[in-house]
Write a protein that holds these residues in place. Sequence first.
Motif, PDB file in Angstrom:
ATOM      1  N   MET A 171     -37.048  18.189  18.693  1.00  0.00           N
ATOM      2  CA  MET A 171     -35.764  18.756  19.107  1.00  0.00           C
ATOM      3  C   MET A 171     -35.277  18.114  20.403  1.00  0.00           C
ATOM      4  N   LEU A 172     -36.200  17.824  21.294  1.00  0.00           N
ATOM      5  CA  LEU A 172     -35.831  17.192  22.562  1.00  0.00           C
ATOM      6  C   LEU A 172     -35.278  15.788  22.331  1.00  0.00           C
ATOM      7  N   ASN A 173     -35.914  15.033  21.437  1.00  0.00           N
ATOM      8  CA  ASN A 173     -35.424  13.686  21.133  1.00  0.00           C
ATOM      9  C   ASN A 173     -34.047  13.733  20.480  1.00  0.00           C
ATOM     10  N   LYS A 174     -33.859  14.690  19.579  1.00  0.00           N
ATOM     11  CA  LYS A 174     -32.550  14.822  18.933  1.00  0.00           C
ATOM     12  C   LYS A 174     -31.461  15.127  19.953  1.00  0.00           C
ATOM     13  N   PHE A 175     -31.792  15.970  20.915  1.00  0.00           N
ATOM     14  CA  PHE A 175     -30.789  16.359  21.906  1.00  0.00           C
ATOM     15  C   PHE A 175     -30.439  15.202  22.835  1.00  0.00           C
ATOM     16  N   LEU A 210     -31.154  11.789  22.572  1.00  0.00           N
ATOM     17  CA  LEU A 210     -30.699  10.546  21.947  1.00  0.00           C
ATOM     18  C   LEU A 210     -29.481  10.736  21.055  1.00  0.00           C
ATOM     19  N   GLY A 211     -29.387  11.883  20.400  1.00  0.00           N
ATOM     20  CA  GLY A 211     -28.310  12.072  19.437  1.00  0.00           C
ATOM     21  C   GLY A 211     -27.374  13.214  19.721  1.00  0.00           C
ATOM     22  N   ARG A 212     -27.588  13.928  20.835  1.00  0.00           N
ATOM     23  CA  ARG A 212     -26.742  15.057  21.221  1.00  0.00           C
ATOM     24  C   ARG A 212     -26.712  16.124  20.118  1.00  0.00           C
ATOM     25  N   LYS A 215     -30.250  16.486  11.136  1.00  0.00           N
ATOM     26  CA  LYS A 215     -31.007  15.265  10.914  1.00  0.00           C
ATOM     27  C   LYS A 215     -30.506  14.176  11.849  1.00  0.00           C
ATOM     28  N   TYR A 216     -31.450  13.398  12.328  1.00  0.00           N
ATOM     29  CA  TYR A 216     -31.085  12.306  13.230  1.00  0.00           C
ATOM     30  C   TYR A 216     -32.115  11.199  13.100  1.00  0.00           C
ATOM     31  N   LEU A 236     -26.572   1.267  19.578  1.00  0.00           N
ATOM     32  CA  LEU A 236     -25.250   1.683  19.117  1.00  0.00           C
ATOM     33  C   LEU A 236     -25.241   1.810  17.592  1.00  0.00           C
ATOM     34  N   PRO A 237     -24.649   2.882  17.064  1.00  0.00           N
ATOM     35  CA  PRO A 237     -24.661   3.114  15.603  1.00  0.00           C
ATOM     36  C   PRO A 237     -23.600   2.296  14.880  1.00  0.00           C
ATOM     37  N   VAL A 238     -23.723   0.981  14.932  1.00  0.00           N
ATOM     38  CA  VAL A 238     -22.772   0.124  14.216  1.00  0.00           C
ATOM     39  C   VAL A 238     -23.085   0.170  12.720  1.00  0.00           C
ATOM     40  N   ASN A 239     -22.102  -0.196  11.913  1.00  0.00           N
ATOM     41  CA  ASN A 239     -22.227  -0.041  10.459  1.00  0.00           C
ATOM     42  C   ASN A 239     -23.294  -0.939   9.840  1.00  0.00           C
TER      43      ASN A 239
END
Length: 451
Positions: free
Chosen positions: A49-53, A55-57, A64-65, A367-370
């Motif tokens: 949960m900490l990593n999701k928060f 790194l991925g907010r 899911k992240y 960066l979440p590029v396509n």
Amino acid sequence: MECFRHWGCRARTLQGRKLLANTIMLSLLWHVTAILPIPEPTVQGWQSMLNKFILGRKSDPRAKYSPLLHRTWQFDRVLGLGLPHVSSKIRAQPLQRLQHLMEGPSTTSPPWQPLVQRQFSRTLGKLYRDTHPFDFLLYYPNTSSKWLCLWELHPLWCDIWAQWAAIPMEKRMPIVPNLSTVMTMPVWLTQYDAMRNHNKHCAANLAKMPPIRRWRHFVNINRSWPRHSEFISAMFNGNPFARVKLSATDTIRPAEIPCTSSVYLHLTRTYNAVRQSHHNNANADILPHPFIAMVKDNVQPFQRWPRRLIIDLAYHAPSLKVQHPMASTQRSTDADLKRYVRLVRRTCRQSPSLQADVWLRLLYNMLPVNSRFYYLQVSQPTAVCCAYGCGAVETQLHVFHQCCHVHHVWQFHACAWQYYGVSFDWSTISDLDNFGVNHRGVELKSAIFLV
């Protein structure tokens, strides 16, 4: 988990969310973990949960992240993002409590110290020695062992013991103990490699009979190793489990115990190996325990190690040999990477937080590029294409520099920067080592660099 929903909207950058996690969210846990053993699945859930928060907010534990950075660089405090590793921080707490237990009796000693020491003496049973009350630090709290009575020990101290035993021996013993100290160390259940065979088995793996488990001192008074007959005779003296038999000549002799020869052979090999590997410091003083380290040019026992050393001892975040995102032909060593990462962090502190966050993600390839969603091409053939509609594959280089919709911005700024000899190009922005100026910008290089 509720604190993630409450504070999830307060920070928009990696550094901001990491600051929130360290100062507000995790501080709520440390009061509980200091006095309660936490199951490993619970710790893993907290870490996820900490990593999701950060790194991925993500503030929902069911969300899911997929992290875009290898886990080695997520937790690395020097070359990575330095995310808090919950399991390491939890392990540091029992180590500090263990230090309090090992402190000698004084006016400031905790009142529970003699009670816990008494529990350990009952737990070790016949393995306990009054002269060496901390022999258990060389053992592993195996719940299936017939040598240990773990039900005599409080669950909190069972967890503290397990946390200590999970640390590699080379980290617990940064300094090799001298021969005099090694010769007084326990041998039956030890985790010390010098006293185990090539299969990493200790003497307890061979001593499966109750009479053998009562054996005590092996070395003669003159510190020489006994012969086989002397060894058997010494082990039978004062052993209530010893058995005798009547020989053919009507004399009483010790009854043969299974595995006696194999145990003697193992102990003989161990003795010879220890003598050979510690011959350089054979005349040193005997220490109460072998867990010592160098602190400010002084040798200090474990109970006097500073907090910084305890934190390093407890740290066990994943660390695999993977290529660093900022590695290049000019930065192939750890020293070069450390220098470059320090430069990046120092530069990010001078920029606005959102711009610095995007730039930091770019340098770490986060960066979440396509182009990262290539696995969706089976159902969506254009999943990897540029979001601006140019039809090219969307990589970091393309979306920030090569795309026809953004490249004119680079051309616009290039003319202004050219006066100072700055090549306003992708290689300059994505690699700070390529940043250079001409004679007009020498005196202003530090200011230009931070613009």
